[in-house]
Design a protein around this motif. Structure first.
Motif, mmCIF file in Angstrom:
data_model
loop_
_atom_site.group_PDB
_atom_site.id
_atom_site.type_symbol
_atom_site.label_atom_id
_atom_site.label_comp_id
_atom_site.label_asym_id
_atom_site.label_seq_id
_atom_site.Cartn_x
_atom_site.Cartn_y
_atom_site.Cartn_z
ATOM 1 N N PHE A 56 0.839 -1.191 0.000
ATOM 2 C CA PHE A 56 0.000 0.000 0.000
ATOM 3 C C PHE A 56 0.880 1.250 0.000
ATOM 4 O O PHE A 56 1.900 1.304 0.687
ATOM 5 C CB PHE A 56 -0.910 0.028 1.234
ATOM 6 N N ILE A 57 0.472 2.255 -0.762
ATOM 7 C CA ILE A 57 1.132 3.557 -0.750
ATOM 8 C C ILE A 57 0.104 4.578 -0.276
ATOM 9 O O ILE A 57 -0.989 4.690 -0.839
ATOM 10 C CB ILE A 57 1.666 3.936 -2.138
ATOM 11 N N THR A 58 0.438 5.321 0.762
ATOM 12 C CA THR A 58 -0.515 6.241 1.370
ATOM 13 C C THR A 58 -0.480 7.611 0.706
ATOM 14 O O THR A 58 0.513 8.004 0.093
ATOM 15 C CB THR A 58 -0.209 6.432 2.869
ATOM 16 N N LYS A 59 -1.588 8.345 0.836
ATOM 17 C CA LYS A 59 -1.592 9.750 0.423
ATOM 18 C C LYS A 59 -0.702 10.570 1.358
ATOM 19 O O LYS A 59 -0.045 11.512 0.938
ATOM 20 C CB LYS A 59 -3.018 10.298 0.446
ATOM 21 N N ARG A 60 -0.732 10.191 2.630
ATOM 22 C CA ARG A 60 0.126 10.841 3.614
ATOM 23 C C ARG A 60 1.590 10.665 3.223
ATOM 24 O O ARG A 60 1.980 9.639 2.666
ATOM 25 C CB ARG A 60 -0.103 10.187 4.978
ATOM 26 N N LYS A 61 2.404 11.668 3.485
ATOM 27 C CA LYS A 61 3.834 11.568 3.219
ATOM 28 C C LYS A 61 4.607 11.507 4.527
ATOM 29 O O LYS A 61 4.129 11.950 5.573
ATOM 30 C CB LYS A 61 4.308 12.747 2.372
ATOM 31 N N ALA A 62 5.823 10.951 4.454
ATOM 32 C CA ALA A 62 6.640 10.789 5.651
ATOM 33 C C ALA A 62 8.102 11.039 5.316
ATOM 34 O O ALA A 62 8.502 11.032 4.148
ATOM 35 C CB ALA A 62 6.462 9.390 6.227
ATOM 36 N N SER A 105 16.633 10.792 16.689
ATOM 37 C CA SER A 105 15.957 10.618 15.405
ATOM 38 C C SER A 105 14.595 11.293 15.430
ATOM 39 O O SER A 105 14.082 11.641 16.495
ATOM 40 C CB SER A 105 15.801 9.127 15.083
ATOM 41 N N CYS A 106 14.019 11.445 14.238
ATOM 42 C CA CYS A 106 12.702 12.082 14.127
ATOM 43 C C CYS A 106 11.967 11.528 12.917
ATOM 44 O O CYS A 106 12.506 11.526 11.798
ATOM 45 C CB CYS A 106 12.857 13.597 13.986
ATOM 46 N N LEU A 107 10.753 11.049 13.145
ATOM 47 C CA LEU A 107 9.866 10.645 12.059
ATOM 48 C C LEU A 107 8.862 11.762 11.843
ATOM 49 O O LEU A 107 8.175 12.184 12.773
ATOM 50 C CB LEU A 107 9.136 9.343 12.408
ATOM 51 N N LEU A 108 8.792 12.259 10.613
ATOM 52 C CA LEU A 108 7.866 13.336 10.274
ATOM 53 C C LEU A 108 6.750 12.787 9.395
ATOM 54 O O LEU A 108 6.983 11.936 8.529
ATOM 55 C CB LEU A 108 8.565 14.463 9.521
ATOM 56 N N ASN A 109 5.530 13.291 9.612
ATOM 57 C CA ASN A 109 4.395 12.934 8.771
ATOM 58 C C ASN A 109 3.723 14.202 8.275
ATOM 59 O O ASN A 109 3.588 15.178 9.017
ATOM 60 C CB ASN A 109 3.386 12.101 9.551
ATOM 61 N N LEU A 110 3.311 14.187 7.013
ATOM 62 C CA LEU A 110 2.605 15.297 6.391
ATOM 63 C C LEU A 110 1.212 14.831 5.993
ATOM 64 O O LEU A 110 1.055 13.936 5.153
ATOM 65 C CB LEU A 110 3.369 15.794 5.160
ATOM 66 N N TYR A 111 0.199 15.443 6.616
ATOM 67 C CA TYR A 111 -1.198 15.169 6.296
ATOM 68 C C TYR A 111 -1.728 16.362 5.507
ATOM 69 O O TYR A 111 -1.816 17.475 6.033
ATOM 70 C CB TYR A 111 -2.006 14.982 7.588
ATOM 71 N N HIS A 112 -2.059 16.156 4.243
ATOM 72 C CA HIS A 112 -2.406 17.266 3.361
ATOM 73 C C HIS A 112 -3.740 17.912 3.716
ATOM 74 O O HIS A 112 -3.972 19.079 3.412
ATOM 75 C CB HIS A 112 -2.438 16.787 1.906
ATOM 76 N N SER A 113 -4.613 17.143 4.346
ATOM 77 C CA SER A 113 -5.912 17.659 4.804
ATOM 78 C C SER A 113 -6.432 16.719 5.877
ATOM 79 O O SER A 113 -5.813 15.685 6.184
ATOM 80 C CB SER A 113 -6.912 17.735 3.646
ATOM 81 N N ASN A 188 -6.845 22.143 5.858
ATOM 82 C CA ASN A 188 -5.447 22.572 5.754
ATOM 83 C C ASN A 188 -4.490 21.458 6.178
ATOM 84 O O ASN A 188 -4.849 20.560 6.932
ATOM 85 C CB ASN A 188 -5.217 23.812 6.616
ATOM 86 N N PRO A 189 -3.224 21.535 5.740
ATOM 87 C CA PRO A 189 -2.230 20.508 6.080
ATOM 88 C C PRO A 189 -1.790 20.582 7.544
ATOM 89 O O PRO A 189 -1.880 21.617 8.202
ATOM 90 C CB PRO A 189 -1.056 20.825 5.147
ATOM 91 N N ARG A 190 -1.306 19.453 8.017
ATOM 92 C CA ARG A 190 -0.659 19.365 9.325
ATOM 93 C C ARG A 190 0.643 18.600 9.171
ATOM 94 O O ARG A 190 0.689 17.572 8.490
ATOM 95 C CB ARG A 190 -1.546 18.631 10.329
ATOM 96 N N VAL A 191 1.696 19.100 9.807
ATOM 97 C CA VAL A 191 2.976 18.400 9.871
ATOM 98 C C VAL A 191 3.201 17.961 11.311
ATOM 99 O O VAL A 191 3.033 18.746 12.244
ATOM 100 C CB VAL A 191 4.139 19.304 9.416
ATOM 101 N N ASN A 192 3.569 16.693 11.483
ATOM 102 C CA ASN A 192 3.832 16.141 12.810
ATOM 103 C C ASN A 192 5.278 15.655 12.884
ATOM 104 O O ASN A 192 5.740 14.928 12.013
ATOM 105 C CB ASN A 192 2.869 14.977 13.078
ATOM 106 N N LEU A 193 5.997 16.082 13.905
ATOM 107 C CA LEU A 193 7.367 15.659 14.145
ATOM 108 C C LEU A 193 7.386 14.812 15.409
ATOM 109 O O LEU A 193 6.972 15.276 16.476
ATOM 110 C CB LEU A 193 8.301 16.852 14.359
ATOM 111 N N THR A 194 7.822 13.559 15.314
ATOM 112 C CA THR A 194 7.928 12.710 16.503
ATOM 113 C C THR A 194 9.402 12.389 16.737
ATOM 114 O O THR A 194 10.002 11.609 15.994
ATOM 115 C CB THR A 194 7.093 11.433 16.382
ATOM 116 N N PHE A 195 9.960 12.993 17.781
ATOM 117 C CA PHE A 195 11.354 12.756 18.139
ATOM 118 C C PHE A 195 11.441 11.471 18.954
ATOM 119 O O PHE A 195 10.678 11.275 19.905
ATOM 120 C CB PHE A 195 11.905 13.952 18.933
ATOM 121 N N ARG A 196 12.384 10.618 18.562
ATOM 122 C CA ARG A 196 12.474 9.262 19.103
ATOM 123 C C ARG A 196 13.917 8.939 19.474
ATOM 124 O O ARG A 196 14.844 9.647 19.096
ATOM 125 C CB ARG A 196 11.965 8.243 18.075
#
Length: 201
Positions: A56-62, A105-113, A188-196
């Motif tokens: 699966f390929i998501t619309k969300r980006k990472a 480290s940091c995993l980032l996610n971009l939710y376009h809407s 609107n978009p949301r960007v999430n940064l999860t520091f790990r």
């Protein structure tokens, strides 16, 4: 020096874990500049997952960043860490100062809407240091974030504001699932940064 009053550090979970929502740690100007940087300078890719043998390929980006060229595997797909950008390093150091923790480290996610979200899951991969705090910064659109206890099904809701910080600590990943539910109310978009913290030899 205490950056936040003790009374703000309330555990959102009733038992079996610790989630601290510190609200906005970035002012409006810093939130806006950080958001622009993430949108324009991060090496975004569509996220992938292999579930029951299907790809699966998501619309969300990472995107995945770290101190070293760490490999991070989740949903049976592997990412290689990019080197930190200056803006990411600044946010990492601020988060470390506030949380009194260290992250590599940091995993980032971009939710376009609001129509893009994340299903129930725990961040309990073996390459993450056990019981390590995960620190989540939100930029852009405010979104509802849910926790669900793995045994009792009890749920907890928090609204993640632009420029805010959420800490997931201790046994949270063992006992609770979390998700970002889709909604048609957010455009609107949301960007999430999860520091790990990755396990290192």
């Amino acid at each position: 020096m205490e950056l936040f009053p003790t009374e703000q550090k309330v555990n959102l979970l009733p038992y079996d874990g610790e989630v601290i929502y510190l609200g906005k740690i970035l002012n409006a100007e810093k939130s806006a500049s950080s958001y622009r940087h993430m949108m324009n300078n991060i090496a975004w890719e569509h996220d992938e997952a292999y579930i029951f043998g299907k790809h699966f390929i998501t619309k969300r980006k990472a995107a995945w960043y770290g101190d070293q060229d760490y490999s991070y595997t989740y949903s049976n797909a592997t990412k290689q860490a990019h080197p930190w950008t200056k803006e990411l390093l600044e946010l990492k150091r601020l988060t470390e100062q506030i949380s009194n923790e260290r992250y590599n480290s940091c995993l980032l996610n971009l939710y376009h809407s609001g129509e893009e979200g994340m299903a129930w899951h725990s961040d309990d991969e073996k390459m993450l240091r056990y019981y390590a705090t995960i620190a989540s910064i939100s930029l852009g659109a405010e979104r509802r974030f849910l926790f669900k206890h793995k045994k009792t099904g009890e749920r907890v809701t928090v609204y993640l504001e632009n420029g805010s910080l959420l800490l997931m600590k201790g046994a949270t990943q063992d006992n609770w699932l979390h998700r970002l539910p889709p909604t048609k109310k957010v455009r609107n978009p949301r960007v999430n940064l999860t520091f790990r913290t990755m396990v290192t030899a």
